[in-house]
Design a protein around this motif. Structure first.
Motif, short mmCIF file in Angstrom:
data_model
loop_
_atom_site.label_atom_id
_atom_site.label_comp_id
_atom_site.label_asym_id
_atom_site.label_seq_id
_atom_site.Cartn_x
_atom_site.Cartn_y
_atom_site.Cartn_z
N HIS A 27 0.82 -1.22 0.00
CA HIS A 27 0.00 0.00 0.00
C HIS A 27 0.86 1.28 0.00
O HIS A 27 0.62 2.20 -0.79
CB HIS A 27 -0.95 -0.02 1.20
CG HIS A 27 -1.86 1.15 1.26
ND1 HIS A 27 -2.88 1.34 0.35
CD2 HIS A 27 -1.88 2.22 2.10
CE1 HIS A 27 -3.51 2.47 0.65
NE2 HIS A 27 -2.92 3.02 1.69
N GLY A 28 1.85 1.35 0.87
CA GLY A 28 2.67 2.55 0.97
C GLY A 28 3.45 2.83 -0.29
O GLY A 28 3.51 3.96 -0.77
N GLU A 29 4.05 1.80 -0.86
CA GLU A 29 4.82 1.96 -2.09
C GLU A 29 3.92 2.30 -3.27
O GLU A 29 4.29 3.07 -4.14
CB GLU A 29 5.65 0.72 -2.38
CG GLU A 29 6.91 0.60 -1.55
CD GLU A 29 6.66 0.24 -0.10
OE1 GLU A 29 5.51 -0.08 0.28
OE2 GLU A 29 7.62 0.28 0.68
N SER A 30 2.73 1.72 -3.28
CA SER A 30 1.76 2.04 -4.33
C SER A 30 1.39 3.52 -4.28
O SER A 30 1.31 4.18 -5.32
CB SER A 30 0.51 1.16 -4.16
OG SER A 30 -0.46 1.48 -5.11
N ASN A 31 1.19 4.04 -3.09
CA ASN A 31 0.88 5.46 -2.94
C ASN A 31 2.07 6.33 -3.35
O ASN A 31 1.90 7.38 -3.97
CB ASN A 31 0.46 5.78 -1.52
CG ASN A 31 -0.94 5.29 -1.22
OD1 ASN A 31 -1.73 5.07 -2.12
ND2 ASN A 31 -1.23 5.10 0.04
N THR A 32 3.28 5.91 -2.99
CA THR A 32 4.47 6.65 -3.39
C THR A 32 4.58 6.69 -4.91
O THR A 32 4.89 7.74 -5.49
CB THR A 32 5.74 6.03 -2.78
OG1 THR A 32 5.63 6.07 -1.36
CG2 THR A 32 6.99 6.78 -3.22
N LEU A 33 4.31 5.57 -5.56
CA LEU A 33 4.35 5.52 -7.02
C LEU A 33 3.35 6.50 -7.63
O LEU A 33 3.68 7.24 -8.56
CB LEU A 33 4.07 4.09 -7.51
CG LEU A 33 3.99 3.89 -9.01
CD1 LEU A 33 5.28 4.33 -9.70
CD2 LEU A 33 3.66 2.44 -9.33
#
Length: 72
Positions: A27-33
């Motif tokens: 979830h966190g990396e998806s949001n960063t992307l």
């Protein structure tokens, strides 16, 4: 997660660039992307992005002149 990268974008990019972000299934990396793409778009930086899926997902983002890296 990894949001600190947003503080240096787009100023840290050269005309040609490649970025890789792993674990984009989280979830966190998806949001960063999503935020990286937003910053690039708002800065009028043309880019290509390709997500690769497997046991761990990752994404390659590059300048248009290096778009072949998003076709592997």
């Amino acid at each position: 997660s990894r949001g600190d990268v947003l503080k240096i974008l787009p100023d840290s990019l050269d005309n040609s660039f490649i970025m890789m972000l792993d674990d984009v299934h989280r979830h966190g990396e998806s949001n960063t992307l999503k935020e990286i793409k937003r910053v690039l778009t708002n800065s009028k930086i043309n880019y290509v992005a390709k997500e690769y899926y497997g046991q761990k997902d990752f994404c390659v983002i590059s300048s248009i002149d290096l778009k072949f890296v998003a076709s592997l």
